[in-house]
Design an enzyme around this catalytic site. Sequence first.
Site, mmCIF file in Angstrom:
data_model
loop_
_atom_site.group_PDB
_atom_site.id
_atom_site.type_symbol
_atom_site.label_atom_id
_atom_site.label_comp_id
_atom_site.label_asym_id
_atom_site.label_seq_id
_atom_site.Cartn_x
_atom_site.Cartn_y
_atom_site.Cartn_z
ATOM 1 C CG ASN A 177 -2.039 -0.745 0.914
ATOM 2 O OD1 ASN A 177 -2.680 -0.963 0.025
ATOM 3 N ND2 ASN A 177 -2.488 -1.522 2.049
ATOM 4 C CD GLU A 212 -3.372 -7.312 5.934
ATOM 5 O OE1 GLU A 212 -2.125 -7.260 6.363
ATOM 6 O OE2 GLU A 212 -4.247 -6.402 5.896
#
Length: 291
Positions: A177, A212
Amino acid sequence: MKDKTVVTVIHQLPKKVTDRKKACLVVIYGDELGKKYNLESHIFILGRSGKCEIQIDQESVSRNHAKIINTGKVVMIRDLGSTNGTYVNDELVDEQVIRDGDFIKIGHTIFKFLSGSNIEHAYHEEIYRLTTIDGLTQVYNKRYLMETLDREISRGHRYGRPLSIIMFDIDHFKEVNDTYGHLAGDYILKEMAVAIKNSIRREDIIGRYGGEEFVVALPEIDNYNAMVFAEKIRRLVEKHIFRFEDIVIPITISIGVSSAWDELESPEDLIKAADENLYKAKDAGRNCCVG
């Protein structure tokens, strides 16, 4: 005197103004989950500005990000030169006609476009669907996953049938990210979920546990075969090409495996055991399976 034929001139009646195409956007991922925006006006602006008809207050969204135009016959979306782009069905677009069932992504928010003669019915069906499906990845959500595990554990104890789960998450996902952006991270989560969903049996259940982290429930599978399956999934992700806007992002996962037995009487017990093994996999160097 003969009757005269009287000719009456009938002026053409004004045409009825065509109704706007009946359509709406439903938030299926992001803030205000389930909120509906009826697209009855000719133009709708989506963006971060408080003046937008559809405000999305996120840093990744431009002040005036995109425009939706309802011509009465078709509905189209046009990007307004946004910084991070407008996506329709995961494809970056400048301008595109949108059709019933299309997914529109602005920043971290995902809308589903509904149109047709009975959009109220379609809307209520979508709201019901949101009770079981994760809006981003389109696999089952945590609530449905835990209900399924509870049911399968009870069945396994009753009939003496095996049940295993694998729990996995993406290695160094925060770095992904930070390096490539949260839009790339969202893409990877969805792409990975789809790839794994297409590789499991019909009776298996994949769900997004949170962030996740994902869980796959494996009815009728013992611990040995669950480990075999986990290694198959690990290799699948390692070899998969994750390409976001022409950038290939290497991805691996760590996996923990657990199986139900008499001491594991609840979904929480099964999840906890898999989670402990997942952390052992991370301590062992990641990109491996422990069970």
